[in-house]
Design an enzyme around this catalytic site. Structure first.
Site, PDB file in Angstrom:
ATOM      1  CB  SER A 184       4.209  24.515 -38.380  1.00  0.00           C
ATOM      2  OG  SER A 184       3.054  25.252 -38.065  1.00  0.00           O
ATOM      3  CE1 TYR A 202       6.371  24.888 -32.986  1.00  0.00           C
ATOM      4  CE2 TYR A 202       4.765  26.352 -34.032  1.00  0.00           C
ATOM      5  CZ  TYR A 202       5.272  25.078 -33.824  1.00  0.00           C
ATOM      6  OH  TYR A 202       4.708  23.996 -34.457  1.00  0.00           O
TER       7      TYR A 202
END
Ligand SMILES: NC(=O)c1ccc[n+]([C@@H]2O[C@H](COP(=O)([O-])OP(=O)(O)OC[C@H]3O[C@@H](n4cnc5c(N)ncnc54)[C@H](OP(=O)(O)O)[C@@H]3O)[C@@H](O)[C@H]2O)c1
Length: 263
Positions: free
Chosen positions: A138, A151
């Site tokens: 990401s 995360y």
């Protein structure tokens, strides 16, 4: 049956489903995996492209689940040409408020399950000296990410892992690519309890998963180390986050970390 086989995890929705369709359109047969009943409908939609598709329901946050998937793959007796290790979840909120069990499950899926599956795949690809691996990291993997602290750390883990094994495998027929999406219109933010946030409520302003998946597969076929996707904002954020090339960082680190008796 096609000549080439791809494995895609997290293929029941979002970016993983788009990976599977993109690869099917490029002539690959598929093994697709996710943990729930949604996979059946997704599998039918991928099959409608004409590809042979085997679906495996397995919880990849557990060692047994990853082994179940890998056994199904090896039972086919076909080499894995492409692996998209993509299944992942988020948990939003202030760290002192978020649920520890949810975060530990996320770490088990995003990090532990990723390492376990990658181990099996890399060993098979090493034996054959061929293959391509795409990890879904990401843009968050290079950010400081309050309210997604754990995360983002899992995605930094995936990014570092991908770059490092890419370097280890540089003289083989295996390539490793990291996909770094920005906000993408999938179930991700809802499942991360982030519907009430700016990033989680922008829906159509987010990138479309088909565009993100195509960027990832194009980068994979081009043998790139990573790709930011898909919006201009995400690409700009990535460009400034990474002023030193990964290969330079890898080379410097390897000199420090390899055995002294090795040239
Ligand atoms: N959407 C974004 O803005 C964004 C941005 C950057 C990176 N990413 C990354 O993109 C990847 C895909 O996410 P997405 O956005 O496409 O979200 P998504 O639509 O929620 O897809 C997540 C996929 O992972 C599967 N999954 C979840 N838990 C699992 C488990 N325990 N075992 C096996 N499969 C499991 C889900 O299937 P089941 O529910 O059927 O298990 C689903 O197929 C993730 O790694 C995420 O971190 C997303």
């Amino acid at each position: 049956m096609a000549d080439m086989l791809a494995v895609v995890t997290g293929a029941s929705s979002g970016i993983g489903l788009s990976f599977a369709k993109e690869l099917a359109s490029r002539g690959y047969d598929l093994v697709v995996c996710s943990s729930g009943e949604r996979l059946a409908e997704a599998t039918e939609s991928i099959r409608s492209t004409g590809a042979d598709v085997i679906d495996v329901i397995a919880d990849l946050s557990t060692q047994d689940g990853v082994e179940t998937l890998w056994k199904k793959v090896t039972d086919l007796g076909r080499p894995v040409d492409i692996a998209c290790i993509n299944a992942g979840i988020g948990v939003g909120g202030q760290f002192w408020e978020t649920d520890l069990d949810e975060e530990l499950k996320m770490v088990e899926l995003n990090c532990v399950g990723t390492v376990q599956l990658a181990k099996y795949i890399v060993r098979q690809m090493r034996d054959l000296n061929a293959g391509k691996i795409l990890f879904t990291s990401s843009i968050a993997g290079e950010m400081v990410a309050p309210r997604e602290a754990v995360y983002a750390a899992t995605k930094a883990f995936v990014l570092s892992f991908a770059h490092s094994i890419r370097y280890e495998l540089r003289d083989t027929g295996i390539t490793v690519t990291a996909l770094q999406p920005g906000p993408t219109d999938t179930d991700f933010f809802h499942r991360a309890s982030m519907d009430d946030t700016k990033v989680g409520s922008e829906g159509k302003k987010q990138s479309h998963p088909d565009d993100v998946a195509k960027d990832g597969i194009d980068a994979l076929f081009a043998g790139k180390d990573h790709v930011y996707s898909h919006s201009t904002t995400t690409r700009l954020e990535g460009a400034v986050a990474n002023l030193v090339p990964g290969s330079v960082k890898a080379s410097v680190h390897e000199k420090q970390a390899k055995p002294l008796n090795e040239k």
